[in-house]
Design a protein around this motif. Structure first.
Motif: not given
Length: 630
Positions: A138-165
Motif C-alpha cells: 500500500s505504501k509503495s502505491k501497489q494497490q492492486q497487489k495489496a488488495l490481492e494479498l488481502l483476498v488471499s489472507m481471507l481465503r486462508e482464514g486469517v481475519r484482518p485486524n484494524v491495522y490491516t484495513y
C-alpha cells in the motif's frame, strides 16, 4: 533408505563438530553472541554468528531480533542478508515471530521482493505477517497487489485486524475498492475502531466524496481526536471550507483540544474563505506549537492570502526553522500582494540561506516579475532556471512569461514562446494570452486565443463572456447574440460578479443584480451619495468596461452596482474607522472599479484590500499597491 543415508552423510560433520565442542563452550559462545547483539556491536556479533553456524548452533529468537534491529538501524542490507541465510541454514526454520521481524527488515529497506520471498517461505503466517506485506504494498502505491494479498489472507482464514484495513484503505484509488473494503470492515465488526474510521474518512475525502466521509463520521459518537482531525481535514481538502469550520466548532463544543493536524486544516479553510479574523483566532491556539514548521507555514500562507502582509512578515521573521515551502509561500505572497521588488529581494535571501528553490519558488519569482513589468528580470530567471537550479520550465512558468510579455506589449514574443513550449499549451495558457490581448487591445489575436480556449474547454463560461465582450467592443452585436445563443444551447451561464466581506465574524455576500441582502436599500443609497461626491472631484465612470449593448445612463447604472462597490459601501457603513476593509471577489476587478477604489480610499481615509482570482490590490491614500499595472 538411500535418502536417509544421504542425510546422515550431510549431518556427520555437524555431529562431529558438536561432539568436540562442550556444552559449557556452547553456552559461553551463545552468551557472547547475545551480549554483542544487545550491545548493537554488529561486526563482533556477525563474527560470532559465523562460529555458531559452523557448529550448528542457533540462539534464541529475541537475540536475533536485536541483531536484525541493529542491521536496520545501520541500513546494513548485506549484513541483514547474512542473518537471513544463517537463520535458514541447513534447513533450519526460524520461529514465526522472527520471520515477521525479517519481513519487516526488508520492508524498511524497501526490498519488497526479498520481503515477499521470506513471506512465501513461511509454513505458517499470522495476521502480523499478512498486515506487514499488505501495508508495504500500500505504501509503495501497489494497490492492486495489496488488495490481492488481502483476498488471499481471507481465503486462508486469517481475519484482518484494524491495522490491516487502515493500511490498505489509505492507498485506495478506486471508489469500488473502498466500498468493498467498507463492507468487509462492517462484516468484521471493526467499523467503530478509531483507526479504521479515520482511514475510511481520509480515503472518502481523498477521492472527492466528503459527504460519504461525513456519513462514516456521524455513524456513532466519537471519543477520539483522530477522527475529528480526519473529518475536518477531509472537508478542508475538498474546499468545503464552511463545513470544515462548522465541524471545528462542533469539535470545540464537544470538549476536544485542537491539535496540529486540526489547526492546519482550520487555517486552510480560513485561507480559502479569506477569513482573517477567524484565522487570527486560530493563531491563538497555535502559540503552544510555536515552532511547528507545518503550522507556521500554514500561518504565513493564511496571512498572505488574506492580504495581511505585516502579520505574514511577523510570523516569517519569527521562525527559527524555514524550508523551501516557507520561502516559496512568502515570495509568492509578496508578489500576489503587489510587493514584487520585496519578493525578488527575499528570493536572493533564500539563495544566501542555502535553501535550494523548487519549481514553485520560480513560479513565485516569475509572477513577481510579471506583475511589476520587470521584463529583463523575468527573462533572466526564466532562461537560467534550468542551468542554475536544474528546474525544467512547466506550464506555470510559461504562463507567467506569456503574461509578462503580453503586458509589456510584446505579443509577438508571447506567441512565439507559446509555440516553443516543451509541453502542449492548455486552456490556462491560452487564457493568459487572451488576457494580454485584451490589455493591449489586439482584438484579432484575442478572438483567436478565445476560440482556442473554447476548443480545449467547451464549457468555460468566462471565455464565452470574454469573446462576447470582444465583439461588443467592436459593436458587433450580431456576433454577441450568436455567442449568447451558443451559451444557451450548451446550458452555459455567465458567472455573476460576487463579492464577500467579513464583518463581526459574519460573511456578507453582494451579487450584482441581487436584492436579497437585508440592508441593500441603505447600501445603494450610501453608494449613490459616495459616487456623487466622487463626481464632484472629477470621477467619470469608465463605461467602456460595460461590454453590453447599453446606452448612456444604463451603462453608468450597471457600473454603479458592481458587487465590489456594494461590498465596499457596506464596509464603510459597518466597520469602525481605522479598520482595514477586506473584500474577496470571484471575478477580476475592472478598470472602473479600480479607479473608484483609489478615490474612495483617499476620500474616506480608509485602507481597502481586494482579493480577486489573480492577485491582491491594497488601496490607500488614493494609490494601489499594483501601481496601476495589472
Amino acid at each position: 533408505m538411500k535418502s536417509l543415508t544421504t542425510k546422515l552423510k550431510l549431518l556427520r560433520p555437524v555431529l562431529t563438530s558438536l561432539c568436540s565442542y562442550s556444552s559449557t563452550d556452547q553456552t559461553l559462545l551463545l552468551n557472547e553472541f547475545t551480549r554483542f547483539c544487545y550491545q548493537r556491536d554488529l561486526p563482533k556479533a556477525l563474527r560470532v554468528m559465523d562460529t555458531l553456524q559452523s557448529h550448528g548452533l542457533w540462539a534464541d529468537s529475541a537475540t536475533y531480533s536485536e541483531l536484525i534491529k541493529c542491521c536496520m538501524s545501520h541500513r546494513a542490507v548485506h549484513e541483514g542478508n547474512l542473518v537471513r541465510r544463517h537463520l535458514y541454514f541447513n534447513g533450519h526454520q526460524p520461529m514465526l515471530f522472527l520471520a515477521n521481524v525479517l519481513i519487516n527488515m526488508y520492508v524498511k529497506f524497501n526490498l519488497l521482493t526479498d520481503a515477499h520471498n521470506v513471506f512465501d517461505e513461511m509454513p505458517l503466517r499470522n495476521v502480523v505477517s499478512w498486515t506487514t506485506m499488505i501495508s508495504a504494498y500500500s505504501k509503495s502505491k501497489q494497490q492492486q497487489k495489496a488488495l490481492e494479498l488481502l483476498v488471499s489472507m481471507l481465503r486462508e482464514g486469517v481475519r484482518p485486524n484494524v491495522y490491516t484495513y487502515s493500511s490498505v484503505l489509505r492507498s485506495c484509488e478506486e471508489m469500488s475498492d473502498v466500498r468493498m473494503l467498507h463492507c468487509g470492515i462492517i462484516k468484521e465488526g471493526l467499523e467503530s475502531d478509531v483507526f479504521v474510521r479515520s482511514a475510511l474518512i481520509d480515503v472518502f475525502a481523498k477521492l472527492g466524496e466528503p459527504e460519504d466521509a461525513l456519513s462514516v463520521f456521524d455513524e456513532m459518537v466519537t471519543g477520539d481526536a483522530i477522527v475529528w482531525n480526519s473529518i475536518i481535514g477531509g472537508f478542508a481538502q475538498n474546499s468545503k471550507n464552511d463545513e470544515a469550520l462548522k465541524l471545528f466548532k462542533r469539535m470545540k463544543r464537544a470538549g476536544f483540544t485542537a491539535e496540529q493536524a486540526t489547526l492546519t486544516s482550520v487555517l486552510r479553510a480560513c485561507t480559502g474563505l479569506t477569513l482573517l479574523e477567524l484565522g487570527m483566532q486560530a493563531h491563538v491556539h497555535i502559540v503552544k506549537y510555536d515552532q511547528d514548521l507545518i503550522l507556521n507555514n500554514a500561518l504565513v500562507d493564511m496571512y498572505c492570502k488574506c492580504g495581511s502582509l505585516d502579520d505574514a512578515r511577523r510570523v516569517f521573521n519569527g521562525m527559527k526553522e524555514r524550508d523551501v515551502i516557507t520561502w516559496s509561500t512568502m515570495i509568492s505572497g509578496l508578489a500576489q500582494n503587489g510587493y514584487s521588488q520585496e519578493a525578488l529581494e527575499l528570493f536572493e535571501s533564500m539563495k544566501a540561506s542555502g535553501t535550494k528553490p523548487n519549481y514553485i519558488t520560480i513560479v513565485g519569482v516569475l509572477f513577481a516579475c510579471s506583475h511589476a513589468g520587470l521584463l529583463e528580470d523575468g527573462w533572466y530567471y526564466f532562461r537560467s532556471m534550468k542551468k542554475l537550479y536544474g528546474i525544467d520550465p512547466v506550464r506555470e512558468h510559461y504562463g507567467c512569461m506569456i503574461d509578462l510579455l503580453g503586458k509589456a506589449g510584446k505579443l509577438d514574443d508571447a506567441v512565439k514562446l507559446l509555440n516553443e513550449m516543451e509541453c502542449e499549451p492548455d486552456a490556462v495558457t491560452w487564457r493568459t494570452l487572451l488576457g494580454a490581448c485584451r490589455v493591449q487591445g489586439n482584438m484579432v489575436l484575442a478572438e483567436y486565443a478565445a476560440k482556442k480556449v473554447i476548443e480545449l474547454d467547451p464549457d468555460d463560461a468566462g471565455t464565452y463572456t470574454v469573446l462576447s465582450n470582444i465583439y461588443a467592443n467592436s459593436q458587433k452585436w450580431d456576433s454577441v447574440e450568436e455567442i449568447r445563443t451558443r451559451m444557451r444551447d450548451r446550458g452555459i451561464k455567465k458567472e455573476p460578479g460576487c463579492s464577500w466581506i467579513e464583518v463581526n465574524k459574519n460573511i456578507h455576500a453582494f451579487i450584482i443584480g441581487d436584492e436579497s441582502h437585508p440592508l441593500i436599500v441603505e447600501v445603494k443609497e450610501k453608494l449613490k451619495q459616495l459616487i456623487d461626491r466622487m463626481i464632484g472631484i472629477g470621477y467619470v465612470p469608465e463605461t467602456n468596461f460595460v461590454l453590453q449593448d447599453l446606452e448612456g445612463e444604463q451603462m453608468e447604472d450597471s457600473l454603479r452596482h458592481h458587487s465590489e462597490k456594494l461590498a465596499l459601501t457596506f464596509g464603510l457603513m459597518t466597520l469602525p474607522l481605522g479598520k482595514v476593509i477586506r473584500i474577496r471577489k470571484n471575478l477580476r476587478i475592472c478598470g472602473d472599479c479600480h479607479v473608484f477604489f483609489k478615490l474612495a480610499s483617499k476620500l474616506e481615509n480608509r485602507s481597502v484590500v481586494i482579493r480577486d482570482p489573480i492577485r491582491y490590490h491594497h488601496f490607500e491614500d488614493g494609490k494601489c499597491s499594483c501601481g496601476d499595472y495589472w
